[in-house]
Structure formats: structure tokens, C-alpha cells
Design an enzyme around this catalytic site. Structure first.
Site, PDB file in Angstrom:
ATOM      1  NE  ARG A 324      12.273  14.831 -23.692  1.00  0.00           N
ATOM      2  CZ  ARG A 324      11.498  15.065 -22.832  1.00  0.00           C
ATOM      3  NH1 ARG A 324      12.110  15.189 -21.482  1.00  0.00           N
ATOM      4  NH2 ARG A 324      10.256  15.249 -22.835  1.00  0.00           N
ATOM      5  CD  GLU A 727      12.052   9.131 -20.981  1.00  0.00           C
ATOM      6  OE1 GLU A 727      10.979   9.648 -20.706  1.00  0.00           O
ATOM      7  OE2 GLU A 727      12.849   9.093 -22.020  1.00  0.00           O
TER       8      GLU A 727
HETATM    9  N1  MTE Z   1      11.662  -0.219 -17.507  1.00  0.00           N
HETATM   10  C1  MTE Z   1      11.739  -1.505 -17.756  1.00  0.00           C
HETATM   11  N2  MTE Z   1      11.978  -2.280 -16.856  1.00  0.00           N
HETATM   12  N3  MTE Z   1      11.737  -1.868 -19.140  1.00  0.00           N
HETATM   13  C2  MTE Z   1      11.968  -0.942 -20.244  1.00  0.00           C
HETATM   14  O1  MTE Z   1      11.984  -0.890 -21.309  1.00  0.00           O
HETATM   15  N4  MTE Z   1      11.631   1.710 -20.549  1.00  0.00           N
HETATM   16  C3  MTE Z   1      11.901   3.049 -19.829  1.00  0.00           C
HETATM   17  C4  MTE Z   1      11.377   3.423 -18.829  1.00  0.00           C
HETATM   18  N5  MTE Z   1      11.587   2.129 -17.826  1.00  0.00           N
HETATM   19  C5  MTE Z   1      11.897   0.556 -19.693  1.00  0.00           C
HETATM   20  C6  MTE Z   1      11.667   0.647 -18.254  1.00  0.00           C
HETATM   21  C7  MTE Z   1      11.676   4.035 -21.163  1.00  0.00           C
HETATM   22  S1  MTE Z   1      12.708   4.474 -22.101  1.00  0.00           S
HETATM   23  C8  MTE Z   1      10.522   4.702 -20.859  1.00  0.00           C
HETATM   24  S2  MTE Z   1       9.982   6.154 -21.842  1.00  0.00           S
HETATM   25  C9  MTE Z   1       9.245   4.302 -19.818  1.00  0.00           C
HETATM   26  O2  MTE Z   1       9.895   3.206 -19.149  1.00  0.00           O
HETATM   27  C10 MTE Z   1       8.071   3.964 -20.612  1.00  0.00           C
HETATM   28  O3  MTE Z   1       7.167   3.704 -19.634  1.00  0.00           O
HETATM   29  P1  MTE Z   1       6.198   4.703 -18.681  1.00  0.00           P
HETATM   30  O4  MTE Z   1       5.916   5.872 -19.690  1.00  0.00           O
HETATM   31  O5  MTE Z   1       5.108   3.580 -18.371  1.00  0.00           O
HETATM   32  O6  MTE Z   1       7.117   5.148 -17.617  1.00  0.00           O
HETATM   33 MO1  MOS Z   2      11.634   6.221 -23.649  1.00  0.00          MO
HETATM   34  S1  MOS Z   2      13.531   6.807 -24.588  1.00  0.00           S
HETATM   35  O1  MOS Z   2      10.840   7.709 -24.272  1.00  0.00           O
HETATM   36  O2  MOS Z   2      11.115   5.117 -24.588  1.00  0.00           O
END
Ligand code: MTE
Ligand code: MOS
Length: 775
Positions: A324, A727
Site C-alpha cells: 500500500r 482512513e
Molecule cells: N474510528 C474510530 N473511532 N475508532 C477506530 O478504531 N479505525 C479506523 C477508522 N476509524 C477507527 C476509526 C480504521 S483503521 C479503519 S480501517 C476504519 O475506521 C474501519 O471502519 P470502516 O471500514 O467502517 O470505516
Molecule cells: Mo484499518 S488500518 O484498515 O484497520
């Protein structure tokens, strides 16, 4: 027939798509009533766990004597790798990633012995009595050492397009350089935890704080020698995951399950903060070397770039994470000739893992650093050089991995943001400030992000959901995604409520459970709502169609003449309440439960050739930052951050904005104050809030404004035309970093005081001092 309808909802939210519905657990979070794994009452006789961790970075285990541990008060079991009945392996891609050290230890902090006792204090006291003899082996502790020894956890990878050597040779200007970014601890508020309940007939039920319950199920089954149908994993919510709970919860769940099997009691493994730091992996730190070729105007002609990442002692997800970084090495820029090589370095340290952005931020930060350097070399404004190098129009549309960029909007977002913040005027004002102030220096930067959405391991781009309509008209929703605070559940409930034309409040979200939806992917790659949203929508659509058929039959009209809206069903000029239709359908023996499935279309990726279309689409955003540094101390303040982010047609603007703000600040922490530091023996010395500094309220930019970009769209058929958001905003951290770089440059005119991430005050001071000394 008696009518049994669900109680009326006080304030129904109809037609919730695009509305800022509050997080489904908001009230529970605030009142403290939300249940996390540690809040689940311990079953009778439940035990707690402590693990003895390796004190050596690399050593052979000559002998283990646990007799005194077992005789210690309150101890029920103490196990090492020899006591594992099944596979001692939690490797998600490559095998041989031990749960308990397998005859050798490979980092300081690796679990060696697991102890179950009445309580954790007694388990911890007993651990001191273990007699373990080690024989030291040579350890590789840094990226440089690993590169020198060609020590990798998996073969290096390359992406290449064009004749890079020729393009470099022909470029009017060339720059070589080295850059670096630091690691980052996830610092989820809820640490790793698992609670294992042994069930009848050898089965196991596990509560795990995990982004990937199906993976935990597989690994627990593996270590206990069970099949997947004998293990159930349940996950209601995490107190944050941020990627740290994508693969690594398996170790903790397996240890709790092994001890539960051994003792016949429920066993909880709740890792304290220091141990969590010592055991689990972090964001990969990278060493980056590059050569870039460009013309007088800063047009990029060639890039040859090498990424060396600290993978740690085993592979985990490191190959995909390095991939990535390579995918994002040109960020928003079209570069005709690109060669990007990635090395997942094997070091005797924690196994680094997924962290919000998954290698993307590392690639983007390097790209933005390089463009910044090119601009300064040519005496041009960095934003001018950025805009010159953006993708599009044709033929400037193809990435170095073969994907055509069809949805590029970074140019438009940047134009809007530059206008909003009055970029040119601020440049003049900041230059004037710097001319007048010898000690304090200000800097500014505006940059954009282009983040590819989809798992690049194509098979993970699938999702399932299970929807039940009970005969009182209430709806129960289950899907493969997990809730970690990001607001996934409320978005999916919005999608389901919309499908049935009922109030959002009618939909009850239930815990993620491997017994309900099988073979799920990690909730990761920001694809949670894209994937599970579509699956849930299809499940709901199927039930809705059955209801429509039923109502059409009642009125003698066609199915397409039945409309669902505002909690009502209309057909042939008549209106019935949704719950009444459901009750009647139930009595007419209509099935009111359905599964839904979704697989992302269009994507393909040939990893060996490094060519294809790995991403369904791209998410975009831009950030503008200003910073002030004190050139005597290196201390600084981020004065201003303005963000404009593209979430497509947002499913829930409030939730999405929360993700944009939170992601940005987390990224800012990564490039500024968060420093993971090992001593010379390979011991992690930053393993608690006392030594590891995440951003707090005081670190917020003095002026902070994030907005969703309009008129946003998604050219692809995503659920309600939305875009992933989890992300991408983290990568906007390049803006505060480069604002600091700009301020450093102002302190030493005519030189380039090289900043690497994290730009701690010490680094800022050093960069200036070095540049002043002429280095
Ligand atoms: N937001 C919060 N509040 N807590 C989290 O742990 N993880 C992040 C992001 N936002 C996270 C977060 C990560 S690493 C990812 S990949 C995505 O949320 C995953 O959730 P989604 O696919 O529903 O966006
Ligand atoms: Mo998020 S780093 O893809 O869990």
C-alpha cells in the site's frame, strides 16, 4: 388474530440517508453504560490471565520450569508452547507466527508462559517464580541492520512503469535523498482483551475485542484442534481498533481459550497498557531512499524509490502494508516513469501491523516530502508544483500500477480550499512575519490526498448480512462489520431503515457474531460501510420484495405498485402501517428473514506483475495548515488546520466529519509528538502515556475547521453513492508536517533543514542547527 406491534417510537427518523443521525451508542458511551468485553460479568469460577514476556530480543529457550508457578496460591494453570494441543500459529498470511514462543524468543515482550489464576495479581505474582533458561542469539534491531543483512519476513516487492533509468538520465534536474517516518502505537482506549467460555463437547465461545471475529474464530479453532463450527466469536464493540485489532487480537483470544480449555473455567485475558505496548505491533516505521528527476518548472519526470519497513519478528500483514505504501508513492501525482521497491524487514521487535491507512500514509508522506523538496530546489511555491503534477487530463491518467484514475477531483478540492484560506495572501503575510521575526518562524502547507479504496487482497472484498423482521414489526440487523467507534453500525441501520421506508429507530443493531454471518473480512481498509452496507441493503431488499408481493396479492395490483415510506406501505390507494403488513404477512406464512451478500465489482490485481485495477475508486481530500516554531527551543504550535474532504454523498455527515477530524488529529500525532523509541538492547522504552505522547486537547490546532466537500459524488455504484472515510483523512497529516518543514526552511533561508517524522521539538531544533552549520 391478535395484533402484536412493537411500541411506537417517540421521535422517528424517517428517510435517514444523508442525515446526521447520532451514533447508535452515543448515549451509552456518554453514560458509561456501553458494554465492552471487560464489562461482561465474569461467569462463576472465572479466571484471569497474566503472561510472562520475553526479556530477550532473540534467544533460544533452553529450559522452562513452571513447578513453582503451579504451586503458587490461586494458580490454576501455567502453559508454554508445548501445552498447545493444536496449531501454535496465528499467521494471517504466512505461517509460523507463534501464540507462545516456540523454543526461541524473537522480541522483548513476546509471550512465553501464560498463567491463569483466581485474579490477575496472583497470576502476576506466580509468574515471578518461573525458571526459564535462555541462550542469547544475535539480534537484528534496526531497519538499517536488516537491510544490510537482507533479513526480510517475505520477499521484496516492486511496482514499475516506464524506463526509469532513462527518464532519470534525461531529466534536466535530479535529487537524491533519504527520508523516514516513525512508528505509531494505536493507543486504543480499550486495550486488547478476550473472554473465553468453554462450552459442552469441547466447544468454545469467545468474546474478543477484534476487528476480525472470523479470523479469531479460525485461530482459536486452530490452536484447540477444533473445526470452525465449534468456535463462536462475538464482538459488540471495541473501544477503538485503528488497525491494531485487525489480526493481533488472535494471540490474546487464543491464550484465553487455551487456558479455558486447560482449566474448564471461563478465562479472561485483559492486557494492561504497558503489556499491550510491549506485546503488540504498531504502525511500521519506514526508511525511504529516492531519486527524483524533474524539469525547470518542477514537472516530475521520474521517480526511483525504495521503502524499507520494520516488519518486526514475523510477517503478519507487512507485505500488504508495504504494497500500500508502493501504491500511494505518487499520491495525487502523475509521474511518467516510476520504480517503487518495498522491503518488509525482519527485526527482533514487535510484529508491526495494520494502522489506519495501512502503509498508505507512509507512501503519501514520502511523496509530499519529495514534491516539497523539488519545489524548494526550483525556488517555486510547493502548491504550484503540486498542482502542475496532478493526474489528468489524458494521457496523464494512469497510475504506475496500471489503474486508470477515472474520478480525480483533488484539483477541484485544492482549488476550493486554496480560495477559502486565501493561500496567496497568507503566503505573503507569513513571509512578512518571518522577515520581521528573527526567533519565531511561521510555515504553511496545503496538500491533497488520493487514497485507494478496496482490500488489495481481492478475496476480502466481500460481505454478508442477516436481517430479521420480527412479527411485531421490529427489525434486527446483523452484518459482518465491527463497530470500533467509527459509526459503522448506525450507517448500516440507516441503509436498512431506508430500504424498508421505516424509522431508523425501528432497526436494532446486534453484536457481530460468527454464528450469524460467517467468513467475514476484517472491518478494515475503510470498506466497512461500502461492503456491509450493500450486503445489508440486499438482505432488506429481499424481505421487502416478499412483503411487496404479499401486499400486491391482497390488492390485486402489481408488486411495483407497492410503496414503502414513512413507516407505511401504500398500494391501490390504501395505506397500512409497516407493522400491520408484517403481522399479516407472518400469518400468511411469508418468510421474514434474509441474508444478503456483496462482492465488489470491477477490481482485479496481479501481484506478481504488479498491474491491474486494485481499487474500486479513490477517496480524496485536502488540508491547509499553518505552524509557528521557536527556533531557540524547537517547540511549536500548529496554529491552523483547514480540511476539505470528499466522502461522496455522505451517508451520515456528522459521523463522517467525526472520522475526518479524528483521523487528521491521529495523523498529526504520528508526524509530530508520537515517538516509538527502542534502546540499544531492543527494549521498547515508550510503553505508557508517561513516555509516549498522543495528541491531547492542548495540541489541537488553535483554529481547526473540517468540512465535507460539496458537490461530492462517487462515479461508481457504491451504496447511495457514498465514499469510504475511515482512513484517508489520516494521510492529510502531511500538511502539518510540511507546515513545520516550511517554518524550518524560513529559519535557514537558502538551505533545506531536513525534517523527518515525527517532527518532535528536538528534531525541529536539530534540523535547524544542522542546516545552519551547513550540513
Ligand atoms: N474510528 C474510530 N473511532 N475508532 C477506530 O478504531 N479505525 C479506523 C477508522 N476509524 C477507527 C476509526 C480504521 S483503521 C479503519 S480501517 C476504519 O475506521 C474501519 O471502519 P470502516 O471500514 O467502517 O470505516
Ligand atoms: Mo484499518 S488500518 O484498515 O484497520
Amino acid at each position: 388474530m391478535a395484533e402484536r406491534y412493537a411500541p411506537a417510537i417517540a421521535e422517528p427518523t424517517f428517510d435517514p440517508i444523508g442525515k446526521s443521525a447520532k451514533h447508535d451508542s452515543a448515549a451509552l458511551h456518554v453514560s458509561g453504560e456501553a458494554v465492552y468485553v471487560d464489562d461482561v460479568p465474569m461467569p462463576k469460577g472465572g479466571l484471569e490471565t497474566y503472561c510472562l514476556l520475553s526479556p530477550k530480543p532473540h534467544a533460544k529457550i533452553v529450559s522452562i520450569d513452571l513447578e513453582d508457578v503451579l504451586n503458587s496460591p490461586g494458580v490454576h494453570a501455567a502453559i508454554c508452547w508445548k501445552d498447545i494441543p493444536g496449531r501454535n500459529d496465528v499467521g494471517p498470511i504466512f505461517p509460523n507466527e507463534p501464540i507462545l514462543a516456540n523454543g526461541v524468543v524473537e522480541y522483548i515482550g513476546q509471550p512465553v508462559v501464560a498463567i491463569a489464576a483466581d485474579n490477575v495479581k496472583r497470576a502476576r505474582a506466580a509468574a515471578k517464580k518461573a525458571k526459564i533458561v535462555y541462550e542469547d542469539l544475535p539480534a537484528v534491531l534496526t531497519i538499517d541492520d536488516a537491510m544490510a543483512q537482507k533479513a526480510y519476513v517475505a520477499p521484496p516487492n516492486k511496482m514499475e512503469r516506464g524506463d526509469v533509468a532513462a527518464a532519470l538520465a534525461n531529466a534536466p534536474h535530479r535529487l537524491k535523498g533519504e527520508f523516514a517516518n516513525g512508528a505509531q502505537d494505536h493507543f486504543y482506549l480499550e486495550g486488547h482483551i478476550a473472554l473465553a467460555h468453554p462450552l459442552e463437547d469441547g466447544q468454545m465461545r469467545v468474546l474478543s475485542s477484534s476487528q476480525h471475529p472470523s479470523e479469531v474464530q479460525k485461530m482459536v479453532a486452530g490452536c484447540l484442534n477444533l473445526s470452525a463450527n465449534q468456535v463462536t466469536v462475538e464482538m459488540r464493540r471495541m473501544g477503538g481498533g485503528f488497525g491494531g485489532k485487525e489480526t493481533q487480537p488472535a494471540i490474546f483470544a487464543c491464550i484465553a481459550s487455551l487456558l479455558a480449555r486447560r482449566t474448564g473455567h471461563a478465562v479472561k485475558y485483559r492486557v494492561d497498557r504497558d503489556d499491550d505496548f510491549m506485546i503488540s505491533g504498531k504502525r511500521h516505521d519506514f526508511r525511504v531512499r529516492y531519486e527524483v528527476g524533474f524539469d525547470d518548472d518542477g514537472n516530475l519526470l521520474a521517480l526511483d524509490i525504495e521503502y524499507a519497513a520494520r516488519a518486526g519478528h514475523v510477517a503478519d500483514l507487512s507485505t500488504s502494508i508495504v504494497d500500500r505504501a508502493l501504491f500511494h508513492t505518487t499520491n495525487t501525482y502523475f509521474i511518467p516513469a516510476v520504480r517503487a521497491t518495498g522491503y518488509p524487514c525482519k527485526t527482533h521487535t514487535q510484529s508491526n501491523t495494520a494502522f489506519r491507512g495501512f502503509g498508505g500514509p507512509q507512501g503519501i508522506l514520502a511523496a509530499e516530502h519529495i514534491v516539497d523538496r523539488v519545489a524548494r530546489h526550483r525556488g517555486l511555491d510547493p502548491l504550484t508544483v503540486r498542482r502542475r503534477n496532478f493526474y489528468g487530463p489524458a494521457p496523464r491518467v494512469q497510475t504506475h500500477f496500471g489503474q486508470t484514475v477515472e474520478d480525480f477531483v483533488a484539483d477541484k478540492i485544492v482549488a476550493d480550499l486554496a480560495k477559502d484560506v486565501d493561500y496567496d495572501k497568507r503566503r505573503k503575510e507569513i513571509d512578512a512575519f518571518n522577515a520581521a521575526n528573527p526567533i519565531l518562524k511561521k510555515g504553511m502547507a496545503l496538500c491533497a490526498v488520493q487514497f485507494g479504496i478496496s482490500f488489495t487482497a481481492i478475496q476480502f472484498n466481500q460481505a454478508g448480512a442477516l436481517v430479521h423482521v420480527y412479527n411485531d414489526g421490529s427489525i434486527s440487523l446483523n452484518h459482518g462489520g465491527t463497530e470500533m467507534g467509527q459509526g459503522l453500525h448506525v450507517k448500516i441501520a440507516q441503509i436498512v431503515a431506508h430500504e424498508f421506508g421505516v424509522a431508523l429507530e425501528r432497526v436494532r443493531i446486534t453484536a457481530t457474531d460468527t454464528g450469524k454471518v460467517p467468513n467475514t473480512s476484517a472491518t478494515a481498509a475503510s470498506a466497512g460501510s461500502d461492503l456491509n452496507g450493500q450486503a445489508a441493503r440486499r438482505a432488506a431488499a429481499e424481505i421487502k420484495q416478499r412483503l411487496a408481493q404479499f401486499v400486491a396479492g391482497l390488492h390485486g395490483v402489481s408488486e411495483t405498485d407497492v410503496a414503502f415510506a414513512n413507516g407505511e406501505v401504500r398500494a391501490a390507494g390504501k395505506t397500512m402501517k409497516f407493522e400491520e403488513v408484517v403481522w399479516r404477512a407472518y400469518n400468511a406464512r411469508v418468510s421474514l428473514s434474509a441474508t444478503g451478500f456483496y462482492a465488489t465489482p470491477k477490481i482485479h490485481w496481479d501481484r506478481a506483475k504488479a498491474w491491474g485495477r486494485p481499487f474500486f475508486y479513490f477517496a480524496y481530500g485536502a488540508a491547509y495548515c499553518e505552524a509557528t516554531i521557536d527556533t531557540l527551543t524547537g517547540e511549536y504550535k500548529i496554529d491552523r488546520a483547514e480540511i476539505l474532504h470528499d466522502t461522496g454523498r455522505s451517508l451520515n455527515p456528522a459521523v463522517d466529519l467525526g472520522q475526518v477530524e479524528g483521523g487528521f488529529i491521529q495523523g498529526m500525532g504520528w508526524v509530530t509528538s508520537e515517538e516509538i523509541w527502542f534502546d540499544k538492547t531492543g527494549r521498547l522504552r515508550t510503553h505508557a502515556p508517561s513516555t509516549y505522547k498522543i495528541p491531547i486537547a492542548r495540541d489541537m490546532p488553535t483554529q481547526f475547521r473540517a468540512r465535507l466537500w460539496a458537490p461530492a459524488e462517487n462515479v461508481e455504484e457504491t451504496v447511495h453513492k457514498s465514499k469510504a472515510v475511515g482512513e484517508p483523512p489520516l494521510t492529510l497529516a502531511a500538511a502539518p508536517f510540511l507546515a513545520l518543514q516550511d517554518a524550518c526552511a524560513a529559519a535557514v533561508p537558502g538551505r533545506y533543514p531536513l525534517l523527518v517524522a515525527p517532527a518532535t521539538p528536538e528534531r525541529v531544533l536539530n534540523a535547524i542547527d544542522k542546516a545552519r552549520a551547513g550540513a
